[in-house]
Design an enzyme around this catalytic site. Structure first.
Site, PDB file in Angstrom:
ATOM      1  N   SER A  56       0.833  -1.197   0.000  1.00  0.00           N
ATOM      2  CA  SER A  56       0.000   0.000   0.000  1.00  0.00           C
ATOM      3  C   SER A  56       0.871   1.252   0.000  1.00  0.00           C
ATOM      4  CB  SER A  56      -0.961  -0.036   1.187  1.00  0.00           C
ATOM      5  OG  SER A  56      -1.976   0.927   1.051  1.00  0.00           O
TER       6      SER A  56
ATOM      7  N   GLU B 208     -10.126  -3.756  -5.600  1.00  0.00           N
ATOM      8  CA  GLU B 208      -9.612  -2.649  -4.798  1.00  0.00           C
ATOM      9  C   GLU B 208      -9.607  -1.361  -5.600  1.00  0.00           C
ATOM     10  OE1 GLU B 208      -5.412  -2.587  -3.775  1.00  0.00           O
ATOM     11  OE2 GLU B 208      -5.137  -4.499  -4.774  1.00  0.00           O
TER      12      GLU B 208
ATOM     13  N   HIS C 224      -7.505  -5.463  -1.202  1.00  0.00           N
ATOM     14  CA  HIS C 224      -6.279  -4.691  -1.014  1.00  0.00           C
ATOM     15  C   HIS C 224      -5.293  -5.454  -0.132  1.00  0.00           C
ATOM     16  CE1 HIS C 224      -3.947  -1.010  -0.778  1.00  0.00           C
ATOM     17  NE2 HIS C 224      -4.004  -1.003   0.539  1.00  0.00           N
TER      18      HIS C 224
END
Length: 303
Positions: free
Chosen positions: A144, A238, A268
Site C-alpha cells: 500500500s 480494490e 487490497h
C-alpha cells in the site's frame, strides 16, 4: 483457488471495516487489534533496533541467506501502522526470497507529514549501504503506502547518486495521492477496505499543504527511468487497482522491467491473508521466485 475462501474473507472484512469518519487515533487502535491476530511464525525472530537513525525491526528467518536483505516499508496511508504490525507479511517475503528483513518504522503523519517518511526511508537505505551491504543483495518490498514509498525511495536514491537495489516488490501500491485513478470509483462497490472517503482526509494529513502530485508524494508522476525491475501485485477488488496498472504502464514506458501480477476478486494487500486464502500464498510464492531471480541476476551483473 477457492471461491468460498474469497467470499468468507470479503464478508469478514466488510463487517470489520473502518468507518470513514473515524479519527486517526481510533483507526490506529483498530489496526493494532487486527494485527495482533497475525503473529510471526515460530522460526522467525524479531529484534528491535534502528537503521540510519530510523527505528526499525530486524527479522531473521531460520535458514535464510544473511547476505540478502529485504528492506520493508509497511502500509497504512502514511498515517497508520508500524513495522511490528507488518512483521508477519514481511517475514513471508523474506522466507521466499531467502533473505533477512529490515522493516522501518518511518515517521507518520499527521504528526510528521511529508517529507518525513521519504527522508527516513532514504536515510535507512543509505545506512544499509554504508554497513557494507551491496545494492545487488538488497530488494525493496512494501504494501500500500509502503509500496509507494518504496518507489519514491528508489527515485530519491537515484537522484542522490546512490546505487539502486536489485528489485522491488510492490503490493497494492498507493502511488497516486491525487486519487485520480478510474478504479477509485469503478471498484468502490467491491473494495472492502478502502474508499475515497477514507483516503481523502489521510491525504491531507500526509501532504501537509504540499501538492499531492509531487513525484516523491505520488511516485506515479515521477521520472521512473533507471529503476530496477518492479514486481507489482494487486487484486481486482480494490480502488487502488488503477494505481498498480498505471504504475506498470509508466514504468514500462520508462524502459523499466516490470511484472504486473493481478489476482481476480481479492482485496487490497490480499497477501496479508495467506493463512486463509490460497491466492495469497500463490502470489507470495510467485513474488519470491521473481525476487530470487532478480537477486541472482544482480549478483551476476555485479561480479
Amino acid at each position: 483457488m477457492s471461491i468460498e475462501q474469497r467470499e468468507n474473507l470479503l464478508t469478514a472484512l466488510r463487517r470489520s471495516s473502518i468507518p470513514p469518519d473515524t479519527g486517526v487515533d481510533e483507526q490506529r487502535r483498530l489496526l493494532r487489534e487486527r494485527a495482533t491476530a497475525r503473529p510471526v511464525p515460530a522460526d522467525v525472530s524479531v529484534t528491535v533496533g534502528e537503521l540510519g537513525g530510523v527505528p526499525a525491526i530486524r527479522i531473521a528467518i531460520d535458514g535464510a541467506e544473511p547476505r540478502h536483505v529485504v528492506l520493508y516499508l509497511h502500509g497504512g496511508v502514511y498515517v497508520l501502522g508500524d513495522a511490528l504490525q507488518s512483521a508477519d507479511l514481511a517475514s513471508q517475503i523474506g522466507r521466499r526470497a531467502q533473505a533477512r528483513v529490515v522493516s522501518l518504522d518511518y515517521r507518520l503523519a499527521p504528526e510528521d507529514p511529508y517529507p518525513a517518511a521519504v527522508d527516513d526511508a532514504l536515510a535507512a537505505y543509505d545506512a544499509l549501504l554504508r554497513e557494507g551491504t551491496a545494492p545487488s543483495d538488497i530488494v525493496f518490498a512494501g504494501d500500500s503506502a509502503g509500496g509507494g514509498l518504496a518507489v519514491a525511495t528508489m527515485v530519491n536514491a537515484r537522484d542522490h547518486g546512490l546505487p539502486l537495489p536489485a528489485a522491488a516488490l510492490l503490493m497494492s501500491p498507493y502511488v497516486d495521492l491525487t486519487l485520480t485513478g478510474a478504479t477509485m470509483e469503478t471498484k468502490s462497490g467491491v473494495d472492502a477496505l478502502l474508499s475515497r472517503e477514507l483516503l481523502e482526509p489521510r491525504v491531507t494529513d500526509y501532504t501537509g499543504g504540499r501538492d499531492p502530485a509531487l513525484g516523491l508524494i505520488s511516485p506515479l508522476f515521477a521520472d521512473l527511468s533507471g529503476l530496477p525491475p518492479l514486481i507489482i501485485q494487486a487484486g481486482t477488488y480494490e480502488v487502488l487497482l488503477d494505481d498498480a496498472a498505471r504504475l506498470a504502464q509508466r514504468a514500462a514506458a520508462a524502459d523499466v522491467a516490470v511484472t504486473l501480477d493481478l489476482t481476480a476478486e481479492v482485496p487490497h494487500v490480499f497477501q496479508n491473508f495467506h493463512l486463509i486464502l490460497d491466492e495469497a500464498t500463490d502470489a507470495l510464492d510467485r513474488a519470491g521466485r521473481l525476487l530470487t531471480a532478480h537477486l541472482a541476476d544482480a549478483a551476476r551483473a555485479a561480479a
